[in-house]
Design a protein around this motif. Structure first.
Motif, mmCIF file in Angstrom:
data_model
loop_
_atom_site.group_PDB
_atom_site.id
_atom_site.type_symbol
_atom_site.label_atom_id
_atom_site.label_comp_id
_atom_site.label_asym_id
_atom_site.label_seq_id
_atom_site.Cartn_x
_atom_site.Cartn_y
_atom_site.Cartn_z
ATOM 1 N N TRP A 9 0.830 -1.198 0.000
ATOM 2 C CA TRP A 9 0.000 0.000 0.000
ATOM 3 C C TRP A 9 0.866 1.250 0.000
ATOM 4 O O TRP A 9 1.950 1.255 0.576
ATOM 5 C CB TRP A 9 -0.915 0.012 1.227
ATOM 6 N N ALA A 10 0.375 2.302 -0.621
ATOM 7 C CA ALA A 10 0.960 3.656 -0.602
ATOM 8 C C ALA A 10 2.452 3.623 -0.929
ATOM 9 O O ALA A 10 2.840 3.134 -1.982
ATOM 10 C CB ALA A 10 0.675 4.326 0.731
ATOM 11 N N GLY A 11 3.294 4.157 -0.042
ATOM 12 C CA GLY A 11 4.732 4.228 -0.287
ATOM 13 C C GLY A 11 5.385 2.867 -0.442
ATOM 14 O O GLY A 11 6.399 2.728 -1.130
ATOM 15 N N ALA A 12 4.816 1.843 0.173
ATOM 16 C CA ALA A 12 5.354 0.495 0.013
ATOM 17 C C ALA A 12 5.134 0.009 -1.417
ATOM 18 O O ALA A 12 5.988 -0.666 -1.996
ATOM 19 C CB ALA A 12 4.708 -0.458 1.013
ATOM 20 N N LYS A 13 4.010 0.388 -1.991
ATOM 21 C CA LYS A 13 3.713 0.041 -3.387
ATOM 22 C C LYS A 13 4.738 0.692 -4.312
ATOM 23 O O LYS A 13 5.250 0.050 -5.240
ATOM 24 C CB LYS A 13 2.297 0.501 -3.729
ATOM 25 N N ALA A 14 5.033 1.951 -4.053
ATOM 26 C CA ALA A 14 6.032 2.652 -4.867
ATOM 27 C C ALA A 14 7.412 2.017 -4.709
ATOM 28 O O ALA A 14 8.127 1.820 -5.693
ATOM 29 C CB ALA A 14 6.075 4.126 -4.484
ATOM 30 N N ALA A 19 1.847 -3.477 -6.830
ATOM 31 C CA ALA A 19 0.840 -3.471 -5.762
ATOM 32 C C ALA A 19 0.675 -4.849 -5.152
ATOM 33 O O ALA A 19 0.257 -4.977 -3.994
ATOM 34 C CB ALA A 19 -0.502 -2.997 -6.306
ATOM 35 N N LEU A 20 1.032 -5.891 -5.907
ATOM 36 C CA LEU A 20 0.761 -7.255 -5.458
ATOM 37 C C LEU A 20 1.771 -8.216 -6.049
ATOM 38 O O LEU A 20 2.128 -8.113 -7.230
ATOM 39 C CB LEU A 20 -0.651 -7.661 -5.912
ATOM 40 N N GLU A 21 2.219 -9.146 -5.216
ATOM 41 C CA GLU A 21 3.048 -10.237 -5.711
ATOM 42 C C GLU A 21 2.744 -11.483 -4.900
ATOM 43 O O GLU A 21 2.313 -11.402 -3.759
ATOM 44 C CB GLU A 21 4.538 -9.902 -5.677
ATOM 45 N N VAL A 47 11.537 0.852 3.874
ATOM 46 C CA VAL A 47 10.072 0.918 3.895
ATOM 47 C C VAL A 47 9.500 -0.291 4.627
ATOM 48 O O VAL A 47 8.614 -0.154 5.473
ATOM 49 C CB VAL A 47 9.497 1.017 2.458
ATOM 50 N N LEU A 48 10.010 -1.477 4.337
ATOM 51 C CA LEU A 48 9.520 -2.674 5.034
ATOM 52 C C LEU A 48 9.756 -2.580 6.537
ATOM 53 O O LEU A 48 8.877 -2.930 7.331
ATOM 54 C CB LEU A 48 10.201 -3.929 4.502
ATOM 55 N N GLU A 76 -0.327 -7.914 4.121
ATOM 56 C CA GLU A 76 -0.413 -6.524 3.665
ATOM 57 C C GLU A 76 0.696 -5.706 4.324
ATOM 58 O O GLU A 76 0.946 -5.844 5.526
ATOM 59 C CB GLU A 76 -1.764 -5.940 4.000
ATOM 60 N N VAL A 77 1.335 -4.864 3.530
ATOM 61 C CA VAL A 77 2.424 -3.997 3.990
ATOM 62 C C VAL A 77 1.916 -2.572 3.956
ATOM 63 O O VAL A 77 1.641 -2.021 2.883
ATOM 64 C CB VAL A 77 3.679 -4.174 3.089
ATOM 65 N N LEU A 78 1.762 -1.980 5.143
ATOM 66 C CA LEU A 78 1.218 -0.623 5.277
ATOM 67 C C LEU A 78 2.298 0.296 5.841
ATOM 68 O O LEU A 78 2.608 0.240 7.033
ATOM 69 C CB LEU A 78 0.016 -0.623 6.200
ATOM 70 N N PRO A 79 2.868 1.159 5.007
ATOM 71 C CA PRO A 79 3.889 2.083 5.513
ATOM 72 C C PRO A 79 3.228 3.170 6.371
ATOM 73 O O PRO A 79 2.011 3.374 6.289
ATOM 74 C CB PRO A 79 4.470 2.691 4.242
#
Length: 84
Positions: A9-14, A19-21, A47-48, A76-79
């Motif tokens: 999500w958000a900065g983690a996506k960038a 968005a998904l793997e 970020v992680l 889900e990874v939420l920064p």
């Protein structure tokens, strides 16, 4: 071994560039480590490290990252982010 569906999500996506793997892994921690190794990017690692994690929609504590994966697990990874 199961499938860990990692949703960023958000900065983690960038940082992840997606968005998904899906990763085949024995534990959620192993899936995250695999994602880190494949990218080899210090920015992604930061970020992680700063992110909150959810496993199947529930807050994941450190010990839960070592639980076995059976079937498909959603991670889900939420920064950190600000808003209101």
């Amino acid at each position: 071994m199961g499938t860990v569906r990692i949703r960023y999500w958000a900065g983690a996506k960038a940082a992840a560039g997606t968005a998904l793997e899906e990763v085949q892994a024995d534990t959620p921690r192993q899936a995250l480590e695999d994602a880190r190794r494949r990218r080899g990017d210090a920015g992604f690692d930061r970020v992680l490290a700063a992110s909150s994690l959810l496993i199947d929609g529930r807050a994941a504590h450190d010990a839960e990252l070592d639980g076995p994966v059976e079937g498909v697990v959603e991670l889900e990874v939420l920064p950190p982010f600000a808003g209101g």
